[in-house]
Design a protein around this motif. Structure first.
Motif, PDB file in Angstrom:
ATOM      1  N   UNK A  68     -45.173  61.743  13.474  1.00 27.32           N
ATOM      2  CA  UNK A  68     -45.841  61.284  14.701  1.00 27.32           C
ATOM      3  C   UNK A  68     -46.580  59.971  14.463  1.00 27.32           C
ATOM      4  N   UNK A  69     -47.287  59.875  13.336  1.00 28.83           N
ATOM      5  CA  UNK A  69     -48.043  58.650  13.038  1.00 28.83           C
ATOM      6  C   UNK A  69     -47.109  57.445  12.958  1.00 28.83           C
ATOM      7  N   UNK A  70     -46.033  57.617  12.223  1.00 31.30           N
ATOM      8  CA  UNK A  70     -45.068  56.528  12.051  1.00 31.30           C
ATOM      9  C   UNK A  70     -44.428  56.171  13.402  1.00 31.30           C
ATOM     10  N   UNK A  71     -44.201  57.181  14.234  1.00 37.54           N
ATOM     11  CA  UNK A  71     -43.654  56.915  15.576  1.00 37.54           C
ATOM     12  C   UNK A  71     -44.639  56.081  16.386  1.00 37.54           C
ATOM     13  N   UNK A  72     -45.914  56.481  16.367  1.00 38.67           N
ATOM     14  CA  UNK A  72     -46.923  55.738  17.129  1.00 38.67           C
ATOM     15  C   UNK A  72     -47.029  54.301  16.621  1.00 38.67           C
ATOM     16  N   UNK A  73     -46.986  54.140  15.298  1.00 36.35           N
ATOM     17  CA  UNK A  73     -47.102  52.793  14.722  1.00 36.35           C
ATOM     18  C   UNK A  73     -45.853  51.958  15.019  1.00 36.35           C
ATOM     19  N   UNK A  74     -44.730  52.621  15.221  1.00 37.57           N
ATOM     20  CA  UNK A  74     -43.502  51.883  15.528  1.00 37.57           C
ATOM     21  C   UNK A  74     -43.422  51.509  17.009  1.00 37.57           C
ATOM     22  N   UNK A  75     -44.106  52.273  17.841  1.00 38.07           N
ATOM     23  CA  UNK A  75     -44.143  51.955  19.279  1.00 38.07           C
ATOM     24  C   UNK A  75     -45.232  50.939  19.605  1.00 38.07           C
ATOM     25  N   UNK A  76     -46.380  51.066  18.929  1.00 40.41           N
ATOM     26  CA  UNK A  76     -47.583  50.342  19.340  1.00 40.41           C
ATOM     27  C   UNK A  76     -48.013  49.366  18.261  1.00 40.41           C
ATOM     28  N   UNK A  77     -48.671  48.306  18.668  1.00 43.04           N
ATOM     29  CA  UNK A  77     -49.303  47.397  17.723  1.00 43.04           C
ATOM     30  C   UNK A  77     -50.810  47.611  17.757  1.00 43.04           C
ATOM     31  N   UNK A  78     -51.489  46.913  16.847  1.00 45.74           N
ATOM     32  CA  UNK A  78     -52.950  46.940  16.802  1.00 45.74           C
ATOM     33  C   UNK A  78     -53.505  46.569  18.179  1.00 45.74           C
ATOM     34  N   UNK A  79     -54.426  47.395  18.693  1.00 40.57           N
ATOM     35  CA  UNK A  79     -55.012  47.111  20.001  1.00 40.57           C
ATOM     36  C   UNK A  79     -54.236  47.677  21.168  1.00 40.57           C
ATOM     37  N   UNK A  80     -53.129  48.323  20.882  1.00 40.72           N
ATOM     38  CA  UNK A  80     -52.401  49.018  21.944  1.00 40.72           C
ATOM     39  C   UNK A  80     -52.982  50.420  22.120  1.00 40.72           C
ATOM     40  N   UNK A  81     -52.472  51.093  23.139  1.00 38.96           N
ATOM     41  CA  UNK A  81     -53.015  52.398  23.498  1.00 38.96           C
ATOM     42  C   UNK A  81     -51.893  53.366  23.822  1.00 38.96           C
ATOM     43  N   UNK A  82     -52.088  54.648  23.457  1.00 37.31           N
ATOM     44  CA  UNK A  82     -51.136  55.687  23.880  1.00 37.31           C
ATOM     45  C   UNK A  82     -51.863  56.742  24.697  1.00 37.31           C
ATOM     46  N   UNK A  83     -51.164  57.228  25.705  1.00 36.97           N
ATOM     47  CA  UNK A  83     -51.692  58.282  26.579  1.00 36.97           C
ATOM     48  C   UNK A  83     -51.182  59.619  26.059  1.00 36.97           C
ATOM     49  N   UNK A  84     -52.081  60.598  25.982  1.00 38.02           N
ATOM     50  CA  UNK A  84     -51.782  61.837  25.268  1.00 38.02           C
ATOM     51  C   UNK A  84     -52.687  62.942  25.807  1.00 38.02           C
ATOM     52  N   UNK A  85     -52.288  64.189  25.664  1.00 36.91           N
ATOM     53  CA  UNK A  85     -53.129  65.309  26.096  1.00 36.91           C
ATOM     54  C   UNK A  85     -54.216  65.624  25.079  1.00 36.91           C
ATOM     55  N   UNK A  86     -55.350  66.111  25.585  1.00 38.50           N
ATOM     56  CA  UNK A  86     -56.493  66.456  24.722  1.00 38.50           C
ATOM     57  C   UNK A  86     -56.111  67.408  23.597  1.00 38.50           C
ATOM     58  N   UNK A  87     -55.211  68.342  23.889  1.00 37.12           N
ATOM     59  CA  UNK A  87     -54.860  69.368  22.892  1.00 37.12           C
ATOM     60  C   UNK A  87     -53.580  69.019  22.149  1.00 37.12           C
ATOM     61  N   UNK A  88     -52.992  67.884  22.445  1.00 36.82           N
ATOM     62  CA  UNK A  88     -51.732  67.577  21.775  1.00 36.82           C
ATOM     63  C   UNK A  88     -51.960  67.302  20.297  1.00 36.82           C
ATOM     64  N   UNK A  89     -50.975  67.681  19.514  1.00 38.75           N
ATOM     65  CA  UNK A  89     -51.110  67.568  18.067  1.00 38.75           C
ATOM     66  C   UNK A  89     -51.369  66.128  17.656  1.00 38.75           C
ATOM     67  N   UNK A  90     -50.649  65.168  18.257  1.00 38.01           N
ATOM     68  CA  UNK A  90     -50.747  63.781  17.772  1.00 38.01           C
ATOM     69  C   UNK A  90     -52.013  63.082  18.271  1.00 38.01           C
ATOM     70  N   UNK A  91     -52.876  63.812  18.949  1.00 39.14           N
ATOM     71  CA  UNK A  91     -54.223  63.314  19.210  1.00 39.14           C
ATOM     72  C   UNK A  91     -55.249  64.140  18.436  1.00 39.14           C
ATOM     73  N   UNK A  92     -55.225  65.442  18.660  1.00 36.03           N
ATOM     74  CA  UNK A  92     -56.333  66.290  18.211  1.00 36.03           C
ATOM     75  C   UNK A  92     -56.210  66.799  16.784  1.00 36.03           C
ATOM     76  N   UNK A  93     -54.984  67.002  16.321  1.00 38.44           N
ATOM     77  CA  UNK A  93     -54.778  67.766  15.098  1.00 38.44           C
ATOM     78  C   UNK A  93     -54.250  66.921  13.949  1.00 38.44           C
ATOM     79  N   UNK A  94     -54.346  65.602  14.072  1.00 42.27           N
ATOM     80  CA  UNK A  94     -53.798  64.760  13.003  1.00 42.27           C
ATOM     81  C   UNK A  94     -54.867  63.826  12.441  1.00 42.27           C
ATOM     82  N   UNK A  95     -56.112  64.329  12.458  1.00 41.47           N
ATOM     83  CA  UNK A  95     -57.229  63.664  11.780  1.00 41.47           C
ATOM     84  C   UNK A  95     -57.479  62.245  12.294  1.00 41.47           C
ATOM     85  N   UNK A  96     -57.042  61.968  13.504  1.00 39.98           N
ATOM     86  CA  UNK A  96     -57.313  60.649  14.077  1.00 39.98           C
ATOM     87  C   UNK A  96     -56.488  59.538  13.459  1.00 39.98           C
TER      88      UNK A  96
END
Ligand SMILES: *Cc1c(COP(=O)(O)O)cnc(C)c1O
Length: 342
Positions: free
Chosen positions: A65-93
């Motif tokens: 998930x981290x590598x996916x986010x980094x491949x989609x987004x650059x520094x200063x970009x933003x992703x929309x995600x659910x509060x309980x979703x793993x790639x927000x809440x459960x991956x240590x930020x």
């Protein structure tokens, strides 16, 4: 006492004899040089079967998930995600800390979805005050529930109208696929349609010891390969692990329905117990709410009786390859005796 019934997670499975044999027989090379035939075969198979150009094998779903986010987004970009979703809440930020990507978490509905109006309201205009909204992340299954396909299509259309990319955290993609009638692989492919990238865990219900696969376009996977290296996820004779994932892909998809049937059996067994409120499971995860007054002692009691589960007021039981009907029945008996003693 007979062996422990471990319902804490579907990650606790041990490789089967068939899987170990496939691992022992795997042809190996150095995957950092792109030389590992077993990794290459797995990546090509997952990409082809799920309908993507390319795929990448990674050590964990978190890194995928981290590598996916980094491949989609650059520094200063933003992703929309659910509060309980793993790639927000459960991956240590990780996305924020390591990717310099700002999360925009939204409250989820009971079915795990994000309201389209909430997504739309969260998308920032192109203005230097704001992070650039780049990506919408969904998760399927989410809390053991399958996202409604009509909802997913609408969310995808909304994201596209605003020029957002789409990532699916499909850690339990194949459980979502097995919840519908028809061939599991064909269902999985349909669930992936319309996403730019999908991450799938092989170390959960599929029963492999280690590993996730990230799918996307050739360009996307080329970027992901560099981020994987930076994150320390490029492995050498990784074919030993890829062979286990390949074995799971070839042998463990249709059998996920057995796990779902066990979850149904567990839910109906727990349903009648006073003090326990069970949510009807859609896949392999059973949630049961217990009366707060009795909750504290339950997990330790179950453990004493050879049954492992997690949770406090809301218990979670996950079925998998290493539990059977007898194990599920023992879990039901242990919960019943806890509530009926004392
Ligand atoms: C387990 C899980 C992950 C992460 O997988 P790990 O291999 O444990 O890092 C990501 N997303 C979801 C939805 C998961 O359930």
């Amino acid at each position: 006492m007979s062996r422990v019934i471990d319902l804490r997670s579907d990650t606790v499975t041990r490789p089967t004899a068939g899987m170990r044999a496939a691992m022992a027989a795997a042809r190996l090379g150095d995957d950092v040089f792109g030389d590992d035939p077993s990794v290459n075969t797995l990546q090509a198979a997952v990409a082809e079967r799920l309908g993507f150009e390319a795929a990448l094998f990674l050590p964990s779903g978190t890194q995928s998930n981290l590598v996916a986010l980094m491949s989609h987004c650059e520094r200063g970009d933003e992703y929309i995600v659910g509060q309980q979703q793993h790639c927000y809440r459960w991956e240590a930020g990780g996305a924020a800390v390591l990717g310099s990507i700002q999360p925009q978490p939204l409250t989820q509905q009971a079915d795990g979805s994000l309201l389209l109006a909430d997504i739309e309201a969260a998308i920032k205009p192109d203005d230097p005050h704001f992070a650039r909204t780049r990506l919408l992340c969904l998760e399927n299954t989410i809390g053991g529930q399958v996202l409604d396909p009509a909802y997913v299509r609408d969310a995808q259309a909304l994201a596209r109208r605003h020029g957002l990319g789409l990532h699916l955290d499909g850690a339990r993609l194949f459980n979502a696929a097995a919840a519908a009638p028809g061939e599991v692989l064909a269902n999985a492919r349909a669930i992936c349609a319309g996403f730019d990238s999908v991450s799938v865990c092989f170390s959960k219900g599929l029963g492999a010891p280690v590993g996730s696969v990230l799918c996307g376009s050739h360009d996307f996977i080329a970027r992901a390969r560099r981020w994987r290296k930076m994150c320390g996820g490029a492995m050498r004779q990784a074919g030993l692990l890829a062979a286990a994932a390949q074995y799971a892909l070839d042998h463990h998809l249709e059998r996920l329905r057995e796990d779902h049937a066990l979850a149904q059996r567990l839910a109906s067994g727990l349903q009648g117990i006073p003090g326990v409120q069970v949510q009807a499971p859609q896949t392999n995860i059973v949630f049961a709410d217990v009366a707060p007054a009795r909750s504290a002692g339950l997990i330790p009691y179950l453990k004493e009786h050879g049954v492992l589960a997690t949770g406090l007021y809301r218990l979670r039981f996950v079925t998998h390859l290493d539990v059977d009907e007898a194990g599920v029945d023992r879990a039901i008996t242990a919960v019943r005796s806890y509530f009926c003693e004392a």
